[in-house]
Design a protein around this motif. Structure first.
Motif, PDB file in Angstrom:
ATOM      1  N   VAL A  62      -9.604  -6.301  -7.150  1.00 26.66           N
ATOM      2  CA  VAL A  62      -9.334  -6.749  -8.496  1.00 26.66           C
ATOM      3  C   VAL A  62     -10.158  -6.285  -9.612  1.00 26.66           C
ATOM      4  N   ASN A  63     -11.348  -6.437  -9.195  1.00 27.93           N
ATOM      5  CA  ASN A  63     -12.631  -5.912  -9.834  1.00 27.93           C
ATOM      6  C   ASN A  63     -12.452  -4.383 -10.275  1.00 27.93           C
ATOM      7  N   ARG A  64     -11.493  -3.761  -9.638  1.00 24.31           N
ATOM      8  CA  ARG A  64     -11.272  -2.217  -9.702  1.00 24.31           C
ATOM      9  C   ARG A  64      -9.940  -1.930 -10.126  1.00 24.31           C
ATOM     10  N   ALA A  65      -9.267  -2.495 -10.573  1.00 25.36           N
ATOM     11  CA  ALA A  65      -7.768  -2.674 -10.919  1.00 25.36           C
ATOM     12  C   ALA A  65      -7.369  -1.056 -11.577  1.00 25.36           C
ATOM     13  N   ASN A  66      -6.329  -0.639 -10.942  1.00 25.69           N
ATOM     14  CA  ASN A  66      -6.069   0.674 -11.607  1.00 25.69           C
ATOM     15  C   ASN A  66      -6.857   1.911 -11.183  1.00 25.69           C
ATOM     16  N   ARG A  67      -7.982   1.610 -10.279  1.00 22.68           N
ATOM     17  CA  ARG A  67      -8.579   2.634  -9.855  1.00 22.68           C
ATOM     18  C   ARG A  67      -8.302   3.030  -8.262  1.00 22.68           C
ATOM     19  N   LEU A  68      -8.284   4.130  -7.778  1.00 21.02           N
ATOM     20  CA  LEU A  68      -8.107   4.906  -6.584  1.00 21.02           C
ATOM     21  C   LEU A  68      -9.396   4.474  -5.831  1.00 21.02           C
ATOM     22  N   ILE A  69      -9.102   3.774  -4.534  1.00 19.73           N
ATOM     23  CA  ILE A  69     -10.499   3.333  -3.864  1.00 19.73           C
ATOM     24  C   ILE A  69     -10.206   4.101  -2.398  1.00 19.73           C
ATOM     25  N   GLU A  70     -11.032   4.617  -2.265  1.00 18.98           N
ATOM     26  CA  GLU A  70     -11.214   5.227  -0.622  1.00 18.98           C
ATOM     27  C   GLU A  70     -11.399   4.195   0.507  1.00 18.98           C
ATOM     28  N   LYS A  71     -10.824   4.334   1.566  1.00 16.66           N
ATOM     29  CA  LYS A  71     -10.598   3.410   2.709  1.00 16.66           C
ATOM     30  C   LYS A  71     -12.220   3.252   3.185  1.00 16.66           C
TER      31      LYS A  71
ATOM     32  N   GLY B 142       4.625 -14.768  -4.670  1.00 14.12           N
ATOM     33  CA  GLY B 142       5.228 -14.260  -5.888  1.00 14.12           C
ATOM     34  C   GLY B 142       4.253 -13.680  -6.863  1.00 14.12           C
ATOM     35  N   ALA B 143       3.196 -13.207  -6.428  1.00 13.31           N
ATOM     36  CA  ALA B 143       2.261 -12.542  -7.163  1.00 13.31           C
ATOM     37  C   ALA B 143       2.501 -11.255  -7.839  1.00 13.31           C
ATOM     38  N   THR B 144       2.234 -11.000  -8.935  1.00  9.89           N
ATOM     39  CA  THR B 144       2.726  -9.896  -9.960  1.00  9.89           C
ATOM     40  C   THR B 144       1.572  -8.646  -9.830  1.00  9.89           C
ATOM     41  N   ILE B 145       0.868  -8.744  -8.799  1.00  9.48           N
ATOM     42  CA  ILE B 145      -0.045  -7.493  -8.474  1.00  9.48           C
ATOM     43  C   ILE B 145       0.440  -7.086  -7.145  1.00  9.48           C
ATOM     44  N   GLU B 146       0.196  -5.818  -6.905  1.00 11.82           N
ATOM     45  CA  GLU B 146       0.528  -5.077  -5.549  1.00 11.82           C
ATOM     46  C   GLU B 146      -0.683  -3.997  -5.531  1.00 11.82           C
ATOM     47  N   ILE B 147      -0.778  -4.060  -4.146  1.00  7.80           N
ATOM     48  CA  ILE B 147      -1.788  -2.898  -3.476  1.00  7.80           C
ATOM     49  C   ILE B 147      -1.068  -2.007  -3.092  1.00  7.80           C
ATOM     50  N   LYS B 148      -0.985  -0.880  -3.597  1.00  7.29           N
ATOM     51  CA  LYS B 148      -0.338   0.370  -3.005  1.00  7.29           C
ATOM     52  C   LYS B 148      -1.276   1.357  -2.430  1.00  7.29           C
ATOM     53  N   THR B 149      -0.614   1.897  -1.474  1.00  9.43           N
ATOM     54  CA  THR B 149      -1.457   2.765  -0.342  1.00  9.43           C
ATOM     55  C   THR B 149      -1.115   4.234  -0.962  1.00  9.43           C
ATOM     56  N   VAL B 150      -2.371   4.907  -1.148  1.00  7.98           N
ATOM     57  CA  VAL B 150      -2.408   6.123  -1.497  1.00  7.98           C
ATOM     58  C   VAL B 150      -2.710   7.060  -0.351  1.00  7.98           C
ATOM     59  N   TYR B 151      -1.552   7.712   0.222  1.00 11.89           N
ATOM     60  CA  TYR B 151      -1.573   8.105   1.468  1.00 11.89           C
ATOM     61  C   TYR B 151      -2.758   9.376   1.455  1.00 11.89           C
ATOM     62  N   GLY B 152      -3.667   9.359   2.383  1.00 12.73           N
ATOM     63  CA  GLY B 152      -4.616  10.242   2.772  1.00 12.73           C
ATOM     64  C   GLY B 152      -5.837  10.185   1.818  1.00 12.73           C
ATOM     65  N   PHE B 153      -5.786   9.024   1.157  1.00 12.59           N
ATOM     66  CA  PHE B 153      -6.796   8.501   0.165  1.00 12.59           C
ATOM     67  C   PHE B 153      -7.356   7.096   0.421  1.00 12.59           C
ATOM     68  N   GLY B 154      -6.652   6.167   0.007  1.00 11.39           N
ATOM     69  CA  GLY B 154      -7.017   4.856   0.153  1.00 11.39           C
ATOM     70  C   GLY B 154      -6.032   3.959  -0.689  1.00 11.39           C
ATOM     71  N   TYR B 155      -6.592   3.137  -1.390  1.00 12.39           N
ATOM     72  CA  TYR B 155      -5.751   2.224  -1.849  1.00 12.39           C
ATOM     73  C   TYR B 155      -5.786   1.908  -3.606  1.00 12.39           C
ATOM     74  N   LYS B 156      -4.736   1.240  -3.956  1.00 13.29           N
ATOM     75  CA  LYS B 156      -4.954   1.295  -5.720  1.00 13.29           C
ATOM     76  C   LYS B 156      -4.215  -0.186  -6.046  1.00 13.29           C
ATOM     77  N   LEU B 157      -4.947  -1.106  -6.506  1.00 13.40           N
ATOM     78  CA  LEU B 157      -4.130  -2.358  -7.099  1.00 13.40           C
ATOM     79  C   LEU B 157      -3.763  -2.142  -8.479  1.00 13.40           C
ATOM     80  N   VAL B 158      -2.626  -2.415  -8.618  1.00  8.35           N
ATOM     81  CA  VAL B 158      -1.876  -2.366 -10.077  1.00  8.35           C
ATOM     82  C   VAL B 158      -1.113  -3.922 -10.316  1.00  8.35           C
ATOM     83  N   VAL B 159      -0.754  -4.004 -11.387  1.00  7.78           N
ATOM     84  CA  VAL B 159       0.109  -5.011 -11.896  1.00  7.78           C
ATOM     85  C   VAL B 159       1.514  -4.365 -11.694  1.00  7.78           C
ATOM     86  N   SER B 160       2.202  -5.169 -10.911  1.00  6.23           N
ATOM     87  CA  SER B 160       3.660  -4.758 -10.772  1.00  6.23           C
ATOM     88  C   SER B 160       4.532  -4.671 -12.197  1.00  6.23           C
TER      89      SER B 160
END
Length: 226
Positions: A162-171, A207-225
């Protein structure tokens, strides 16, 4: 939240580490200048506690190098040298606060929280994204005002992302932030996958309106749905 304690006094270092771990911080240490310099330019930290008088160098030199390299860190100088000159120099070089030894641990904790709030959340105590609110002081999370029960590592992962929302974060980066720098020796990231799976389930069920997306081969990205 991950903190680096740069302090050559072993007894004081241990006391600080134990107290911070009780507050649920991930804590790494450096007993000297050379170790500290290596760590700050390899790993990421949410806050650095920096002693000035180190056996093989001066903490202000490390602060100067961080500034010259454009590294933005939350730095609190902790020093037995309670001089105006050192305070001014440290603050001019980018330190966020200065705490003279000896100090009460309660004051240290309060200074850390204040610096983190000031630099990450514009002074706000709570962090809100979408319909999710994180309460760092109590380690609580709610969705539309309803409590969301999370395990400790699930909370830590969510807080970090959440502190790094919308940023690609490596595993690797996420693992080091939540489990500590020694995790870079792990053979795989199965421990992250399990925690992430549970966290996603809980967010979706609430029912959270945030989502943690997997960026394959890299890591994760948290976004507002959308």
């Amino acid at each position: 939240m991950k903190i680096l304690v740069i302090e050559d006094n072993a007894d004081l270092r241990e006391v600080i580490v134990r107290s911070l771990e009780k507050e649920r911080y991930v804590v790494e240490t450096a007993p000297d200048y050379s170790t500290a310099r290596t760590k700050v330019f390899i790993y990421e930290y949410d806050c650095i506690l920096l002693d000035i008088m180190l056996p093989d160098g001066n903490g202000l030199s490390l602060l100067r190098e961080l500034s010259e390299r454009g590294r933005r860190n939350n730095v609190i100088i902790i020093s037995a040298k309670d001089s105006i000159e050192d305070k001014v120099t440290g603050l001019d070089l980018g330190a966020d606060d200065y705490l003279a030894k000896p100090f009460h641990l309660a004051e240290l904790h309060a200074r850390i929280k204040s610096v983190l709030r000031r630099n990450a959340h514009n002074g706000e105590r709570n962090i809100k994204l979408g319909n999710v609110t994180i309460h760092p002081d109590t380690f609580k999370v709610d969705v539309d005002g309803r409590d969301l029960e999370l395990g400790r590592k699930e909370y830590d992962i969510l807080h970090y992302l959440v502190n790094r929302a919308n940023r690609l974060i490596e595993k690797q980066t996420l693992a080091e932030a939540v489990w500590g720098d020694s995790i870079d020796q792990a053979d795989n990231f199965d421990f992250i996958y399990a925690q992430m799976k549970n966290l996603r389930k809980r967010l979706k069920a609430a029912g959270a309106t945030i989502e943690i997306k997997t960026v394959y081969g890299f890591g994760y990205k948290l976004v507002v749905s959308s």
